[in-house]
Design an enzyme around this catalytic site. Structure first.
Site, PDB file in Angstrom:
ATOM      1  N   ASP A  99      39.187  26.508  37.650  1.00  0.00           N
ATOM      2  CA  ASP A  99      40.086  27.460  36.997  1.00  0.00           C
ATOM      3  C   ASP A  99      41.521  26.953  37.175  1.00  0.00           C
ATOM      4  O   ASP A  99      41.988  26.775  38.310  1.00  0.00           O
ATOM      5  CB  ASP A  99      39.935  28.843  37.666  1.00  0.00           C
ATOM      6  CG  ASP A  99      40.188  29.969  36.679  1.00  0.00           C
ATOM      7  OD1 ASP A  99      39.403  30.946  36.670  1.00  0.00           O
ATOM      8  OD2 ASP A  99      41.164  29.863  35.909  1.00  0.00           O
ATOM      9  N   ASP A 200      43.806  29.629  32.693  1.00  0.00           N
ATOM     10  CA  ASP A 200      44.187  31.033  32.825  1.00  0.00           C
ATOM     11  C   ASP A 200      45.397  31.375  31.957  1.00  0.00           C
ATOM     12  O   ASP A 200      46.430  30.711  32.058  1.00  0.00           O
ATOM     13  CB  ASP A 200      44.533  31.272  34.312  1.00  0.00           C
ATOM     14  CG  ASP A 200      44.689  32.729  34.637  1.00  0.00           C
ATOM     15  OD1 ASP A 200      43.715  33.467  34.498  1.00  0.00           O
ATOM     16  OD2 ASP A 200      45.792  33.122  35.026  1.00  0.00           O
ATOM     17  N   GLU A 256      41.934  30.540  28.187  1.00  0.00           N
ATOM     18  CA  GLU A 256      41.856  31.997  28.139  1.00  0.00           C
ATOM     19  C   GLU A 256      43.069  32.483  27.379  1.00  0.00           C
ATOM     20  O   GLU A 256      44.203  32.212  27.804  1.00  0.00           O
ATOM     21  CB  GLU A 256      41.831  32.600  29.548  1.00  0.00           C
ATOM     22  CG  GLU A 256      41.619  34.094  29.514  1.00  0.00           C
ATOM     23  CD  GLU A 256      42.252  34.830  30.664  1.00  0.00           C
ATOM     24  OE1 GLU A 256      43.195  34.320  31.273  1.00  0.00           O
ATOM     25  OE2 GLU A 256      41.777  35.938  30.975  1.00  0.00           O
ATOM     26  N   HIS A 329      35.033  38.126  35.313  1.00  0.00           N
ATOM     27  CA  HIS A 329      35.473  38.833  36.518  1.00  0.00           C
ATOM     28  C   HIS A 329      36.536  39.899  36.221  1.00  0.00           C
ATOM     29  O   HIS A 329      36.976  40.609  37.126  1.00  0.00           O
ATOM     30  CB  HIS A 329      36.023  37.806  37.511  1.00  0.00           C
ATOM     31  CG  HIS A 329      37.209  37.088  36.963  1.00  0.00           C
ATOM     32  ND1 HIS A 329      37.148  36.227  35.880  1.00  0.00           N
ATOM     33  CD2 HIS A 329      38.505  37.141  37.301  1.00  0.00           C
ATOM     34  CE1 HIS A 329      38.340  35.788  35.594  1.00  0.00           C
ATOM     35  NE2 HIS A 329      39.201  36.328  36.427  1.00  0.00           N
ATOM     36  N   ASP A 330      36.963  39.948  34.931  1.00  0.00           N
ATOM     37  CA  ASP A 330      37.965  40.961  34.536  1.00  0.00           C
ATOM     38  C   ASP A 330      37.356  42.090  33.713  1.00  0.00           C
ATOM     39  O   ASP A 330      38.068  43.060  33.402  1.00  0.00           O
ATOM     40  CB  ASP A 330      39.046  40.327  33.646  1.00  0.00           C
ATOM     41  CG  ASP A 330      39.893  39.303  34.364  1.00  0.00           C
ATOM     42  OD1 ASP A 330      40.381  38.370  33.698  1.00  0.00           O
ATOM     43  OD2 ASP A 330      40.059  39.432  35.596  1.00  0.00           O
TER      44      ASP A 330
HETATM   45  O1  TEU Z   1      43.511  37.416  33.122  1.00  0.00           O
HETATM   46  C1  TEU Z   1      44.356  37.506  31.982  1.00  0.00           C
HETATM   47  C2  TEU Z   1      44.635  38.915  31.638  1.00  0.00           C
HETATM   48  O2  TEU Z   1      45.419  39.235  30.786  1.00  0.00           O
HETATM   49  C3  TEU Z   1      43.946  39.924  32.453  1.00  0.00           C
HETATM   50  O3  TEU Z   1      44.959  40.683  33.039  1.00  0.00           O
HETATM   51  C4  TEU Z   1      43.048  40.750  31.588  1.00  0.00           C
HETATM   52  O4  TEU Z   1      43.572  40.858  30.300  1.00  0.00           O
HETATM   53  C5  TEU Z   1      42.990  42.122  32.165  1.00  0.00           C
HETATM   54  O5  TEU Z   1      42.809  41.940  33.541  1.00  0.00           O
HETATM   55  C6  TEU Z   1      41.837  42.889  31.555  1.00  0.00           C
HETATM   56  O6  TEU Z   1      41.623  44.016  32.382  1.00  0.00           O
HETATM   57  C7  TEU Z   1      43.678  36.227  33.881  1.00  0.00           C
HETATM   58  C8  TEU Z   1      42.609  36.236  34.959  1.00  0.00           C
HETATM   59  O7  TEU Z   1      41.326  36.204  34.349  1.00  0.00           O
HETATM   60  C9  TEU Z   1      42.799  37.480  35.769  1.00  0.00           C
HETATM   61  O8  TEU Z   1      41.767  37.614  36.750  1.00  0.00           O
HETATM   62  C10 TEU Z   1      44.146  37.375  36.469  1.00  0.00           C
HETATM   63  O9  TEU Z   1      44.380  38.592  37.171  1.00  0.00           O
HETATM   64  C11 TEU Z   1      45.278  37.160  35.446  1.00  0.00           C
HETATM   65  O10 TEU Z   1      44.975  36.196  34.447  1.00  0.00           O
HETATM   66  C12 TEU Z   1      46.509  36.623  36.176  1.00  0.00           C
HETATM   67  O11 TEU Z   1      46.196  35.342  36.678  1.00  0.00           O
END
Ligand code: TEU
Ligand code: CA
Length: 555
Positions: A99, A200, A256, A329-330
């Site tokens: 990542d 990311d 992403e 994971h989000d």
């Molecule tokens: O997530 C990108 C992001 O915009 C996230 O905040 C997502 O849209 C949101 O959490 C949905 O609920 C990336 C990573 O995947 C995330 O885990 C990180 O917290 C974020 O970037 C900052 O690095």
């Protein structure tokens, strides 16, 4: 493999290391735990493992706040253990992508310590600093993790930008020394033999000049997203990154990209542009969010999902490449979100897997998806750990929103739904740890775990194995074009894949009611088709049973 498009035929499995397997009993997943489970992953049939960040981090955002790109987070293990993990994976024919979090670092990163120390420090411009404007923050942007996107730093009497938590200062990609340092770091990992990167929020790295105010929509802060998403120099930076860091390596790159449209995605993934192989879109993940954003929950209207996925399938056909995902994971767990995680958990999990895996693109499986892990409902906010959730909870509580209302939106959309420990067996803490887990285990683990699943004759796991092997054996799954059928049907998601004379018909019932098929074209395709895979052992041609997914193949 020297086939430059190996990633078009691959299936990726995402591991969130903190919650995957704890080998040393400290309650936190680690690299040795992953090594213990490589045979399990190989048996699923996946080709690539995506590791969420494992670099040194204070874990304000569980590793997405990197303090040192060149060392392993001490909770996860050592560089020697990483080298062993990479070797053990490669020896099983599994690739590993890392990542890459380079829109921001941790505020404890050496670069930021230097940058904040004085205005004339050589690292000052590695980050985005601005003086106050009439005594306030430089603009009205809000942070994605609640509150303002600017933090005042009295040492130099200026504010720094952080689109995420205040411990995640945004890097200044306008600075070519910063860019060169990032490319050097990428080559360090590529030279160790990793097989690519998930990048990311990579379409956030180019900000619009002047960082203008965004619309407030009547809220406390402005929405700056049109000024930090897909910015003016994003393609210049990605082309430079490709030339200076990625060229010469036969790797998988996936960006992403919140806020990217199919038109953007064609620019990012058309091979002639030499930027990325594929991107993660968020459009299908926002269809059950209201105008107020993700926490403003609304039910999914299936035709919207069908139309959106069809748009992406057809837009990128021949001119780019799709990633395919329901989970990460989000995101909340899809069997709870778009399926039925009680009476029809196994059937709907298999249906959702079929719906996704028979499409054109590279599928991603998130840890636990293959055994139908569900969302969690913790009774107390103290049990939640995610910075996004906790910041939102406190901000809304201060605004007087009912605690039950806030908790209900966390139950439906919170990121900890995906972050409870992987459920391996019915021992205490689901066999994830012999210690106290960093976050509570989902209370359904005695029933939903790998051991129980593997003991079933026809499990969600074996269904994923079959889907993956179909992708390996049938070219049409990789190459066929996509055509949506029954586009207005409220409960059936039907589509076909066409490759010269071959056709696949994919039928998915997203409801717990039987659904009649009243379309002659679809009926004809069923009649002349050979059943490839179904979540039912017998099919009644005219009717799709509750959550039935059946795939027919014909020439
Ligand atoms: O997530 C990108 C992001 O915009 C996230 O905040 C997502 O849209 C949101 O959490 C949905 O609920 C990336 C990573 O995947 C995330 O885990 C990180 O917290 C974020 O970037 C900052 O690095
Ligand atoms: Ca551990």
């Amino acid at each position: 493999t020297n086939d430059n498009n190996w990633w078009k035929k691959s299936v990726v499995y995402q591991i969130y290391p903190r919650s995957f397997m704890d080998a040393n009993g400290d309650g936190i997943g680690d690299l040795n735990g992953i090594i213990e489970k490589l045979d399990y992953l190989a048996s699923l049939g996946i080709d690539v493992i995506w590791l969420s960040p494992i670099y040194d981090s204070p874990n304000d955002d569980n590793g997405y706040d990197i303090r040192d790109y060149y060392s392993i987070m001490k909770e996860f293990g050592t560089m020697a253990e990483f080298d062993r993990l990479l070797e053990e994976a490669h020896s099983r024919g599994l690739k590993i992508i890392m990542d890459l979090v380079v829109n921001h670092t941790s505020d404890e990163h050496e670069w930021f310590k230097q940058s904040r120390s004085s205005k004339d420090n050589p690292y000052r411009d590695y980050y985005i600093w601005k003086p106050a404007v009439s005594g306030k923050a430089p603009n009205n942007w809000g942070s994605i993790f609640s509150g303002p996107a600017w933090e005042y730093d009295e040492t130099t009497d200026e504010y720094y930008l952080h689109l995420f938590s205040k411990k995640q200062p945004d890097l200044n990609w306008e600075n070519k020394h910063l860019r060169q340092d990032i490319y050097k770091m990428m080559r360090f990992w590529l030279n160790k033999g990793i097989d690519g990167f998930r990048m990311d929020v990579i379409n956030f790295i180019s900000k619009a000049p002047g960082l203008p105010d965004g619309p407030t929509h009547g809220g406390l802060y402005g929405d700056g997203s049109s000024f930090f998403m897909n910015g003016p120099k994003i393609h210049e930076y990605l082309k430079e990154m490709n030339e200076e860091a990625l060229a010469g390596y036969n790797v998988l790159t996936v960006g992403e990209m919140p806020g990217a449209s199919p038109e953007d995605a064609i620019l990012y993934t058309d091979p002639v542009n030499k930027e990325l192989n594929m991107i993660f879109t968020f459009e299908h993940m926002d269809l059950d969010s209201g105008a107020g954003g993700k926490w403003d929950v609304k039910p999914l209207h299936l035709p919207d999902l069908k139309a959106n996925l069809a748009k992406w399938q057809t837009s990128l056909n021949e001119r780019g490449w799709n990633s395919l995902y329901w989970n990460n994971h989000d995101q909340p767990r899809v069997v709870s979100r778009f399926g039925n995680d009680t009476q029809y958990r196994t059937l709907s999990a298999k249906m959702l897997a079929t719906c996704l895996h028979m499409m054109k693109g590279t599928p991603y499986i998130y840890q636990g998806e293959e055994i139908g892990m569900t969302n969690v409902q913790f009774s107390s906010i103290q049990q939640y750990k995610d910075v996004e959730t906790l910041n939102m909870y406190h901000e809304k509580a201060v605004l007087g929103v009912e605690k039950e209302t806030i908790l209900n939106s966390i139950y439906i959309k919170g990121r900890d739904n995906a972050r409870t420990p992987m459920q391996w067996d019915n021992r205490e803490h689901a066999g994830f740890t012999t210690g106290t887990p960093w976050i509570d285990v989902n209370s359904r683990y005695p029933d939903i775990n790998v051991q129980n699943t593997l003991a079933e004759d026809s499990s969600i796991f074996t269904h994923y194995q079959q889907l993956i092997s179909l992708r390996k054996t049938l070219e049409i799954v990789t190459n066929g074009t996509f055509k949506l059928l029954l586009s207005d049907h409220p409960s059936i998601f039907a589509y076909e894949r066409i490759d010269k004379s071959e056709q696949l018909l994919v039928l998915c019932n997203f409801s717990e009611e039987p659904q009649q098929i009243e379309d002659d074209y679809v009926m004809a395709a069923i009649q002349k088709g050979k059943l490839l895979i179904s979540n039912y052992s017998s099919q009644t041609k005219q009717t799709l049973q509750p959550y039935e997914s059946s795939v027919y193949y014909h020439i």
